[in-house]
Design an enzyme around this catalytic site. Sequence first.
Site, PDB file in Angstrom:
ATOM      1  N   SER A   1      41.023  44.334  46.618  1.00  0.00           N
ATOM      2  CA  SER A   1      40.567  44.992  45.391  1.00  0.00           C
ATOM      3  C   SER A   1      40.726  46.511  45.538  1.00  0.00           C
ATOM      4  O   SER A   1      40.649  47.242  44.544  1.00  0.00           O
ATOM      5  CB  SER A   1      39.121  44.620  45.069  1.00  0.00           C
TER       6      SER A   1
ATOM      7  N   GLU B   1      35.186  32.055  45.047  1.00  0.00           N
ATOM      8  CA  GLU B   1      35.198  32.974  43.899  1.00  0.00           C
ATOM      9  C   GLU B   1      35.289  32.200  42.585  1.00  0.00           C
ATOM     10  O   GLU B   1      36.197  31.375  42.382  1.00  0.00           O
ATOM     11  CB  GLU B   1      36.373  33.957  44.019  1.00  0.00           C
TER      12      GLU B   1
HETATM   13  O1  KIV Z   1      39.349  41.882  47.282  1.00  0.00           O
HETATM   14  C1  KIV Z   1      38.144  41.644  47.147  1.00  0.00           C
HETATM   15  O2  KIV Z   1      37.326  42.546  46.884  1.00  0.00           O
HETATM   16  C2  KIV Z   1      37.708  40.274  47.294  1.00  0.00           C
HETATM   17  C3  KIV Z   1      36.287  39.938  46.958  1.00  0.00           C
HETATM   18  C4  KIV Z   1      36.055  40.052  45.514  1.00  0.00           C
HETATM   19  C5  KIV Z   1      35.875  38.622  47.482  1.00  0.00           C
HETATM   20  O3  KIV Z   1      38.477  39.444  47.657  1.00  0.00           O
END
Ligand code: KIV
Length: 250
Positions: free
Chosen positions: A46, A183
């Site tokens: 993310s 998720e």
């Molecule tokens: O990339 C991320 O932040 C994630 C989480 C939302 C689990 O994979």
Amino acid sequence: MKNITIQDIKDFKQSNSKFATLTAYDFNSAQIVDAANIPLILVGDSASMTMYGYDTTLPVSMDEMLLVVKAVSRGSKHALVVADMPFLSYQPSIETTIMNAGLLIKKGGAGAVKLEGGKRIMENIKVLVGHGIPVLGHIGLTPQSVHQMSGYSVQGKTSDGAKKIIDDAVAVENAGAFGVVLECVPEKLATAITNTLNIPTIGIGSGNTCDGQIQVFHDIMGLSQNSPPKHAKQYSKLYDAMLDVCKQYK
Ligand code: KIV
């Protein structure tokens, strides 16, 4: 607080202790999360959106991930740092998987890696664990497959879909992962998986019954201009607070 290991994360499940985990992407936020005694920091892909301003998790590269993983590892004294493997850093081959996971550990300073997928990537997980690299699984909504999933919707709503996710969860555990992120799956399914597995489940948008929870740092802090996803409680609105400081300073 002592340095957290994968055994400590597994022990949370055995002792029935619910736990909270969070993402972080830089030195300062890692220090903050660590100071809150949060046992696991995920350097999520993310970062693609939160740090680099891309629209999805697909564009972020290994080099870009390595930069943020290094910073978080330097900022975390106690928490277990888990580095997300970005899109195309493990899909092409087992060799690619080992090399890139190894770099996140060796150069990035992470203590574990996270890969998206279940049965499909069982071999990748097995090989990494066999080479001494701990793996956190990630099933249900897997954002690197956004195009295949036709968007970011709750997964496992049909009985076939739910069965596939249960099979994925069991595959991830059998391959040797120390935990698994669930998720955006229905709470009933998350509960069934949590009751089936011996390793902890870490939920996001999957209800309250998982062994642990994870959220994105920027979402709970209110750090970005956009509203957070429905499942993320915004505890503050730091975007507005920081904007106000800039205006006062000006
Ligand atoms: O990339 C991320 O932040 C994630 C989480 C939302 C689990 O994979």
